[in-house]
Design a protein around this motif. Structure first.
Motif, PDB file in Angstrom:
ATOM      1  N   PRO A  14      85.650  15.930  69.752  1.00 37.06           N
ATOM      2  CA  PRO A  14      84.615  14.960  69.405  1.00 37.06           C
ATOM      3  C   PRO A  14      84.661  13.651  70.180  1.00 37.06           C
ATOM      4  O   PRO A  14      83.745  12.835  70.053  1.00 37.06           O
ATOM      5  CB  PRO A  14      84.898  14.685  67.928  1.00 37.06           C
ATOM      6  N   LEU A 106      80.254  19.544  72.697  1.00 38.76           N
ATOM      7  CA  LEU A 106      80.918  18.473  71.945  1.00 38.76           C
ATOM      8  C   LEU A 106      81.535  19.047  70.663  1.00 38.76           C
ATOM      9  O   LEU A 106      80.898  19.856  69.981  1.00 38.76           O
ATOM     10  CB  LEU A 106      79.866  17.424  71.592  1.00 38.76           C
ATOM     11  N   CYS A 108      83.340  21.377  68.305  1.00 37.50           N
ATOM     12  CA  CYS A 108      83.568  22.823  68.324  1.00 37.50           C
ATOM     13  C   CYS A 108      82.225  23.545  68.437  1.00 37.50           C
ATOM     14  O   CYS A 108      81.281  23.185  67.720  1.00 37.50           O
ATOM     15  CB  CYS A 108      84.280  23.256  67.043  1.00 37.50           C
ATOM     16  N   VAL A 111      80.338  24.714  65.194  1.00 41.87           N
ATOM     17  CA  VAL A 111      79.849  23.762  64.184  1.00 41.87           C
ATOM     18  C   VAL A 111      78.586  23.065  64.698  1.00 41.87           C
ATOM     19  O   VAL A 111      78.675  22.206  65.592  1.00 41.87           O
ATOM     20  CB  VAL A 111      80.931  22.701  63.850  1.00 41.87           C
ATOM     21  N   TYR A 112      77.440  23.453  64.164  1.00 43.26           N
ATOM     22  CA  TYR A 112      76.150  22.795  64.485  1.00 43.26           C
ATOM     23  C   TYR A 112      76.010  22.464  65.972  1.00 43.26           C
ATOM     24  O   TYR A 112      75.671  21.317  66.324  1.00 43.26           O
ATOM     25  CB  TYR A 112      75.985  21.498  63.672  1.00 43.26           C
ATOM     26  N   SER A 137      84.341  17.407  64.771  1.00 41.24           N
ATOM     27  CA  SER A 137      84.333  15.968  64.493  1.00 41.24           C
ATOM     28  C   SER A 137      84.882  15.664  63.101  1.00 41.24           C
ATOM     29  O   SER A 137      85.597  14.680  62.908  1.00 41.24           O
ATOM     30  CB  SER A 137      82.918  15.407  64.633  1.00 41.24           C
ATOM     31  N   LYS A 180      75.633  14.441  60.568  1.00 44.59           N
ATOM     32  CA  LYS A 180      74.282  14.053  60.989  1.00 44.59           C
ATOM     33  C   LYS A 180      73.588  13.144  59.941  1.00 44.59           C
ATOM     34  O   LYS A 180      72.474  13.453  59.509  1.00 44.59           O
ATOM     35  CB  LYS A 180      73.447  15.307  61.271  1.00 44.59           C
ATOM     36  N   CYS A 207      83.799   8.463  66.364  1.00 50.56           N
ATOM     37  CA  CYS A 207      85.239   8.732  66.246  1.00 50.56           C
ATOM     38  C   CYS A 207      85.841   9.110  67.606  1.00 50.56           C
ATOM     39  O   CYS A 207      85.413  10.082  68.232  1.00 50.56           O
ATOM     40  CB  CYS A 207      85.439   9.873  65.237  1.00 50.56           C
ATOM     41  N   TYR A 226      73.786   8.233  65.733  1.00 48.29           N
ATOM     42  CA  TYR A 226      73.875   9.693  65.682  1.00 48.29           C
ATOM     43  C   TYR A 226      75.295  10.182  65.380  1.00 48.29           C
ATOM     44  O   TYR A 226      75.502  11.140  64.642  1.00 48.29           O
ATOM     45  CB  TYR A 226      73.392  10.236  67.028  1.00 48.29           C
ATOM     46  N   ALA A 228      78.185   9.982  63.493  1.00 51.19           N
ATOM     47  CA  ALA A 228      78.859   9.493  62.294  1.00 51.19           C
ATOM     48  C   ALA A 228      79.101  10.658  61.347  1.00 51.19           C
ATOM     49  O   ALA A 228      78.294  11.601  61.283  1.00 51.19           O
ATOM     50  CB  ALA A 228      78.000   8.438  61.597  1.00 51.19           C
ATOM     51  N   VAL A 229      80.221  10.589  60.668  1.00 47.35           N
ATOM     52  CA  VAL A 229      80.571  11.592  59.658  1.00 47.35           C
ATOM     53  C   VAL A 229      81.074  10.855  58.423  1.00 47.35           C
ATOM     54  O   VAL A 229      81.860   9.910  58.543  1.00 47.35           O
ATOM     55  CB  VAL A 229      81.668  12.548  60.188  1.00 47.35           C
TER      56      VAL A 229
HETATM   57  C1  LIG Z   1      74.976  18.547  66.649  1.00 47.78           C
HETATM   58  S1  LIG Z   1      76.336  18.106  65.637  1.00 47.78           S
HETATM   59  C2  LIG Z   1      77.654  18.646  66.658  1.00 47.78           C
HETATM   60  C3  LIG Z   1      78.924  18.859  65.884  1.00 47.78           C
HETATM   61  C4  LIG Z   1      80.088  19.243  66.757  1.00 47.78           C
HETATM   62  N1  LIG Z   1      79.883  20.540  67.367  1.00 47.78           N
HETATM   63  C5  LIG Z   1      81.399  19.243  65.986  1.00 47.78           C
HETATM   64  O1  LIG Z   1      82.162  20.216  66.083  1.00 47.78           O
HETATM   65  O2  LIG Z   1      81.686  18.260  65.340  1.00 47.78           O
HETATM   66  C6  LIG Z   1      76.368  16.366  65.871  1.00 47.78           C
HETATM   67  C7  LIG Z   1      77.022  15.664  64.708  1.00 47.78           C
HETATM   68  O3  LIG Z   1      78.430  15.789  64.808  1.00 47.78           O
HETATM   69  C8  LIG Z   1      79.051  14.616  64.324  1.00 47.78           C
HETATM   70  N2  LIG Z   1      79.868  14.049  65.419  1.00 47.78           N
HETATM   71  C9  LIG Z   1      80.125  14.613  66.600  1.00 47.78           C
HETATM   72  N3  LIG Z   1      80.975  13.866  67.317  1.00 47.78           N
HETATM   73  C10 LIG Z   1      81.281  12.793  66.557  1.00 47.78           C
HETATM   74  C11 LIG Z   1      82.124  11.668  66.730  1.00 47.78           C
HETATM   75  N4  LIG Z   1      82.828  11.485  67.846  1.00 47.78           N
HETATM   76  N5  LIG Z   1      82.207  10.757  65.729  1.00 47.78           N
HETATM   77  C12 LIG Z   1      81.507  10.925  64.581  1.00 47.78           C
HETATM   78  N6  LIG Z   1      80.678  11.976  64.364  1.00 47.78           N
HETATM   79  C13 LIG Z   1      80.580  12.908  65.336  1.00 47.78           C
HETATM   80  C14 LIG Z   1      77.933  13.686  63.856  1.00 47.78           C
HETATM   81  O4  LIG Z   1      77.727  13.912  62.477  1.00 47.78           O
HETATM   82  C15 LIG Z   1      76.772  14.171  64.668  1.00 47.78           C
HETATM   83  O5  LIG Z   1      75.552  13.839  64.058  1.00 47.78           O
END
Ligand SMILES: C[S@@+](CC[C@H](N)C(=O)[O-])C[C@H]1O[C@@H](n2cnc3c(N)ncnc32)[C@H](O)[C@@H]1O
Length: 233
Positions: A14, A106, A108, A111-112, A137, A180, A207, A226, A228-229
């Protein structure tokens, strides 16, 4: 006859380049073609992580063919399908020439991740493919907060911010991860307050990326971008 190449769908984690796995690094090193998604968010970031991870380990993007892949940020299924098919065809051109392709993702890929749609099309077209997991993430966020995601017999519920059943899912017993949340933070905070969970919610923005912000109390956050978790524990 040329042997077709293999498509590797590779998670780069992430943000923190040190969270790239050894397997991901090995594949990135050896693949002559890197496919890097481009859009206004995730994907530019994936390339940034990659560049930092490669810095100082003797691999330069200049030695690779880098394919920029256009994944539009839209909810229009037809537009998305068209973009995924175009991307899959572009990668298949390389695979047909016997070149292995590394599709950078980005976090894994399981995951989405948008890249998984392209992976699926290439896989269904009969090419050799492999998914290489990365650190998601939400695991990096829990680790940064020094909290376990789930313990003993506790359930873990992962909720995308736009899920129609968000509040019902938040009301279930167990740890909750909200991904997201961008553009919906206020209603999410409201629902958590209603469920008396707001005090238990933390949030991390970006993160492991430049500009990282840690909110021990998600109640303190106003809006969020965008990346944030939220973790409700
Ligand atoms: C399309 S999804 C991709 C998820 C990604 N494949 C994963 O394994 O976390 C995008 C979402 O992942 C989360 N995300 C991904 N990278 C992040 C980071 N560095 N810090 C916080 N949230 C992150 C956010 O919730 C973001 O809206």
């Amino acid at each position: 006859m040329i042997m077709k190449g293999t498509l590797y769908c590779v998670g780069v984690g992430p943000g923190d380049p040190e969270l790239l796995t050894l397997k991901a690094l090995k594949i990135i090193r050896t693949c002559p073609v890197l496919a890097v998604p481009q859009s206004r968010t995730g994907v530019v970031t994936a390339q940034g992580i990659l560049l930092k991870a490669l810095d100082g380990c003797g691999v330069s993007l200049e030695d690779k063919m880098v394919i920029a892949m256009d994944f539009p940020m839209t909810r229009d299924d037809q537009v998305l399908q068209g973009a995924h098919e175009k991307a899959a065809r572009r990668l298949q051109d390389e695979l047909d020439q016997g070149r292995d392709v590394c599709l950078i993702t980005l976090g894994c890929p399981t995951v989405y991740a948008t890249s998984i749609y392209v992976h699926r099309l290439v896989h269904e077209a009969g090419y050799d493919t492999e998914i290489v997991p990365g650190v998601p993430s939400f695991c990096a966020v829990a680790a940064k907060l020094q909290q376990p995601l789930c313990e003993k017999d506790e359930a873990l519920i992962v909720i995308p911010g736009n899920n129609a059943h968000r509040k019902e899912l938040l009301a279930l017993e167990g740890s909750k991860v909200i991904m997201k949340p961008s553009g919906r933070l206020a209603p999410i905070q409201e629902e958590l307050r209603d469920l008396q969970l707001l005090d238990k919610a933390s949030m991390i923005e970006r993160c492991g990326l430049p500009g990282e912000r840690v909110y021990e109390k998600a109640a303190d956050a106003k809006e969020t971008g965008y990346f944030a978790v939220l973790l409700v524990k």
